[in-house]
Design an enzyme around this catalytic site. Sequence first.
Site: not given
Ligand code: NAP
Length: 245
Positions: A151, A138
């Site tokens: 974070y 990120s």
């Molecule tokens: N959305 C943004 O703006 C953004 C920006 C920068 C970076 N990111 C990064 O992109 C990645 C995906 O995020 P997203 O926005 O798509 O969020 P999301 O929809 O909440 O997805 C998060 C994923 O992580 C899994 N997860 C969370 N905690 C976990 C754990 N303890 N063990 C195993 N799996 C776990 C969840 O699985 P379950 O559903 O089964 O818990 C889900 O598959 C993350 O690394 C996030 O930090 C997102």
Amino acid sequence: MNRVLILGATSPIARALALRFAGDGARLYLAARNADEVRRVAEDVSVRAGVPALSGTFDASDFASHDEFIRRAAGALGGLDGVVLCFGTLGDEDVAQTDPAAALDTLHQNFTGAVSLITLAARHLEQQRSGFIIVIGSVAGERGRKRNYVYGSAKGALALFAQGLRGRLAASGVHVMTVKLGTVDTRMTWGREGALLTIAPTKAADLIYAAYRKRAEVIYVPWFWRFIMGAVRSIPESRFKRLNF
Ligand SMILES: NC(=O)c1ccc[n+]([C@@H]2O[C@H](COP(=O)([O-])OP(=O)(O)OC[C@H]3O[C@@H](n4cnc5c(N)ncnc54)[C@H](OP(=O)(O)O)[C@@H]3O)[C@@H](O)[C@H]2O)c1
């Protein structure tokens, strides 16, 4: 045929990436915590892409289970050619800033869990002297901001870890790509500000997949975050500490 393990597969970014890989004929093992949801995602990918996708569960914080999990995933796939790391959570930043247990939880779910899993997968790829690892990080990891430094520090550490790993694995022909992701419209960002710069998960996946095909090393998604973060990094510390973001 690529045999790819996607960690955090219920993320909409990961789901869209899974479809890109499957569209190119990859065999997939999709993993997340929620067993029912990840099974549904795998069924959806199988139907849409016309190739079978396997699914399983893991917990980033359950370090003791990681070795067996990676073996199980690689065994089910009949080998392992690539890993996409797309799991993480914002946690409750307000709580984490004053409660060490909550702070460590955020670090485990975004950094130490990733270190454990990537190290195991890297051992496998290094031995076979081929493969790839995509680490979705990120832009929050670029500078410690008062509103999200717990974070942010996890994502910053993850980027440094991936950078060093890239150097080590280069000699074995294993490619490591770091993604510095800006704001994407997912459940993680639901209800937050910044809609102007927010992109759809499918757009993020398209950009990440195109960069993977070009064997990019470090990418900002979308590209303009490179310049935004360059400007953010250039603000002197004495001024930065007074900014409220
Ligand atoms: N959305 C943004 O703006 C953004 C920006 C920068 C970076 N990111 C990064 O992109 C990645 C995906 O995020 P997203 O926005 O798509 O969020 P999301 O929809 O909440 O997805 C998060 C994923 O992580 C899994 N997860 C969370 N905690 C976990 C754990 N303890 N063990 C195993 N799996 C776990 C969840 O699985 P379950 O559903 O089964 O818990 C889900 O598959 C993350 O690394 C996030 O930090 C997102």
